[in-house]
Design a protein around this motif. Structure first.
Motif, short mmCIF file in Angstrom:
data_model
loop_
_atom_site.label_atom_id
_atom_site.label_comp_id
_atom_site.label_asym_id
_atom_site.label_seq_id
_atom_site.Cartn_x
_atom_site.Cartn_y
_atom_site.Cartn_z
N TYR A 155 -58.85 -16.80 20.25
CA TYR A 155 -58.94 -17.04 18.82
C TYR A 155 -58.78 -15.75 18.02
O TYR A 155 -59.25 -14.70 18.43
CB TYR A 155 -60.28 -17.68 18.46
CG TYR A 155 -60.47 -19.06 19.03
CD1 TYR A 155 -59.80 -20.15 18.50
CD2 TYR A 155 -61.30 -19.26 20.13
CE1 TYR A 155 -59.96 -21.42 19.03
CE2 TYR A 155 -61.47 -20.53 20.67
CZ TYR A 155 -60.79 -21.60 20.12
OH TYR A 155 -60.94 -22.85 20.65
N ASN A 170 -67.06 -15.38 8.38
CA ASN A 170 -66.04 -15.36 9.43
C ASN A 170 -66.50 -14.46 10.55
O ASN A 170 -67.35 -13.58 10.36
CB ASN A 170 -64.68 -14.94 8.88
CG ASN A 170 -64.61 -13.49 8.49
OD1 ASN A 170 -65.51 -12.99 7.80
ND2 ASN A 170 -63.56 -12.78 8.88
N TRP A 189 -55.94 -28.89 6.60
CA TRP A 189 -56.93 -28.92 7.67
C TRP A 189 -58.35 -29.03 7.10
O TRP A 189 -59.22 -29.69 7.70
CB TRP A 189 -56.81 -27.71 8.59
CG TRP A 189 -56.98 -26.35 7.97
CD1 TRP A 189 -56.00 -25.52 7.52
CD2 TRP A 189 -58.22 -25.66 7.73
NE1 TRP A 189 -56.53 -24.35 7.02
CE2 TRP A 189 -57.89 -24.41 7.13
CE3 TRP A 189 -59.56 -25.95 7.94
CZ2 TRP A 189 -58.85 -23.47 6.76
CZ3 TRP A 189 -60.53 -25.02 7.57
CH2 TRP A 189 -60.17 -23.79 6.99
N ASN A 210 -50.80 -17.72 8.86
CA ASN A 210 -51.97 -17.61 8.01
C ASN A 210 -51.98 -16.22 7.38
O ASN A 210 -52.19 -15.22 8.05
CB ASN A 210 -53.25 -17.84 8.83
CG ASN A 210 -54.48 -17.92 7.99
OD1 ASN A 210 -54.72 -17.09 7.11
ND2 ASN A 210 -55.30 -18.93 8.25
N VAL A 218 -50.80 -19.35 13.73
CA VAL A 218 -52.03 -19.92 14.30
C VAL A 218 -51.91 -21.43 14.40
O VAL A 218 -51.19 -22.07 13.64
CB VAL A 218 -53.26 -19.57 13.44
CG1 VAL A 218 -53.53 -18.08 13.45
CG2 VAL A 218 -53.11 -20.09 12.01
N THR A 220 -54.47 -24.37 13.91
CA THR A 220 -55.78 -24.49 13.27
C THR A 220 -56.45 -25.82 13.63
O THR A 220 -55.85 -26.88 13.48
CB THR A 220 -55.64 -24.41 11.74
OG1 THR A 220 -54.96 -23.20 11.39
CG2 THR A 220 -57.00 -24.43 11.06
N PHE A 242 -59.09 -20.64 14.53
CA PHE A 242 -57.69 -20.26 14.47
C PHE A 242 -57.22 -19.72 15.81
O PHE A 242 -57.53 -18.59 16.19
CB PHE A 242 -57.48 -19.25 13.34
CG PHE A 242 -57.93 -19.77 12.01
CD1 PHE A 242 -57.11 -20.59 11.26
CD2 PHE A 242 -59.20 -19.47 11.53
CE1 PHE A 242 -57.52 -21.12 10.05
CE2 PHE A 242 -59.63 -19.98 10.31
CZ PHE A 242 -58.79 -20.81 9.57
N ASP A 244 -54.92 -18.21 18.53
CA ASP A 244 -53.89 -17.16 18.52
C ASP A 244 -52.62 -17.71 19.16
O ASP A 244 -52.35 -17.50 20.35
CB ASP A 244 -54.41 -15.93 19.28
CG ASP A 244 -53.44 -14.76 19.22
OD1 ASP A 244 -52.40 -14.86 18.52
OD2 ASP A 244 -53.71 -13.74 19.88
N TRP A 245 -51.84 -18.41 18.37
CA TRP A 245 -50.71 -19.17 18.88
C TRP A 245 -49.64 -18.30 19.54
O TRP A 245 -49.17 -18.60 20.64
CB TRP A 245 -50.08 -20.00 17.76
CG TRP A 245 -48.84 -20.71 18.21
CD1 TRP A 245 -47.55 -20.35 17.97
CD2 TRP A 245 -48.78 -21.87 19.03
NE1 TRP A 245 -46.68 -21.21 18.59
CE2 TRP A 245 -47.42 -22.16 19.25
CE3 TRP A 245 -49.74 -22.70 19.61
CZ2 TRP A 245 -47.00 -23.24 20.01
CZ3 TRP A 245 -49.33 -23.78 20.37
CH2 TRP A 245 -47.97 -24.04 20.57
#
Length: 338
Positions: A155, A170, A189, A210, A218, A220, A242, A244-245
């Motif tokens: 993430y 956060n 979302w 993002n 990302v 989500t 989120f 970490d794509w």
């Protein structure tokens, strides 16, 4: 294996053509000799009559050999075509299987993300921050999210959001200092998470960049935070996570087993339900291009495109309670150069 079959088919075709051509050259020469013999026999008159019979037989044999050679040529041509078609089917089936493996691997990964968000939304620090967002409770929630992020490195960040859409905390405030206080009220979302029916439901957004996280791509996942962490309690906020794509998806599209020679002519992709490229082994077109995928209404299969490339594809099957998002694994492979 399919490449070896294609190579073998080409060799058989070349060898058969060479040998049949040689046979036809011999029969052509034999025909000329027989014709010359018939001419000479006619000139010899009665003396050459017996020789003419032999010459005629030679000519007929030569004709039959020519027919056999033509039949052999056609037989070999058809056999080679069948071999090539078999090789293409095997190759297409392999690419389809690998495309299915890639999308299933991603589905299993994203299933875990859907579990994570539903679990962490019941964490007391998250619930308390949403219920009564005092500075101390928000700081405690941020510290708790930071501890989670230390263990879950897939993430980029985790956000606690109040019901109006303002970020309360956060997990990585040092890395992303401008997140707290921003509004996500307009994000799909967030709205979808607010509307979830109970703690077992979640919202998910398509892969997007993002800007609050440095423009990173990302995936989500979000769900409602409910009073006391109860599955059917009143909604007091939202938890957004989120994934970490880019790094995680790249690992999958780069991780399929190909030889180095195959890899140079192969492109592995993940595409979303609109066929937008969301990951690619060569990095081209990610989040900016759509792939002209031809599924023919099938969930998986293969075909040869206009450029002579073999394309294998497979629709996400989902994993356990995760139904998938209509994404496809796609593999495009150019033919091996002779």
């Amino acid at each position: 294996m399919p490449e070896r079959i294609l190579t073998l088919a080409t060799k058989i075709s070349d060898l058969a053509t060479l040998k049949v051509d040689e046979i036809q050259k011999v029969t052509k020469a034999t025909n000329i000799l027989a014709l010359n013999a018939l001419i000479e026999a006619s000139r010899a008159g009665e003396v050459g009559r017996g020789f003419a019979v032999v010459a005629t037989e030679v000519k007929e044999i030569s004709g039959r050999v020519t027919v056999i050679a033509d039949e052999l040529r056609e037989m070999f041509r058809q056999e080679v075509v069948d071999l090539q078609e078999t090789a293409q089917r095997v190759r297409g089936s392999r690419l389809t299987d690998l495309a299915g493996y890639a999308i299933e691997l991603m589905d299993r990964n994203l299933y875990e993300r859907s579990c994570d968000v539903r679990w962490w939304a019941t964490d007391s620090a998250v619930v308390d921050a949403c219920t009564d967002p005092t500075p101390e409770r928000c700081r405690h929630a941020a510290r708790r999210l930071g501890v989670i992020l230390d263990s879950y490195t897939v993430y980029l960040d985790l956000w606690v959001v109040d019901k109006s859409g303002h970020v309360l905390a956060n997990g990585r405030p040092d890395r992303w200092p401008g997140v707290v206080g921003t509004s996500v009220a307009g994000e799909a979302w967030f709205r979808d998470a607010l509307a979830t029916r109970d703690g077992g439901a979640f919202a998910v957004a398509d892969v997007e960049r993002n800007h609050a996280l440095g423009g990173a791509a990302v995936a989500t996942y979000a769900t409602a935070v409910r009073r006391d962490g109860e599955a059917r309690g009143p909604v007091v906020g939202v938890l957004g996570i989120f994934f970490d794509w880019e790094s995680q998806a790249q690992t999958i599209v780069d991780g399929l087993r190909f030889t180095e020679e195959e890899r140079r002519r192969t492109r592995v992709m993940l595409v979303d339900s609109r066929h937008r490229i969301i990951a690619a082994s060569d990095g081209r077109g990610v989040l900016s291009e759509h792939y002209a995928l031809r599924t023919g209404g099938e969930t998986s299969g293969s075909y040869e495109d206009e450029g002579g490339r073999m394309v294998g594809f497979a629709l996400t099957p989902g994993y356990e309670t995760y139904r998938g998002l209509g994404w496809y694994g796609v593999i495009e492979q150019a033919a091996k150069q002779a």
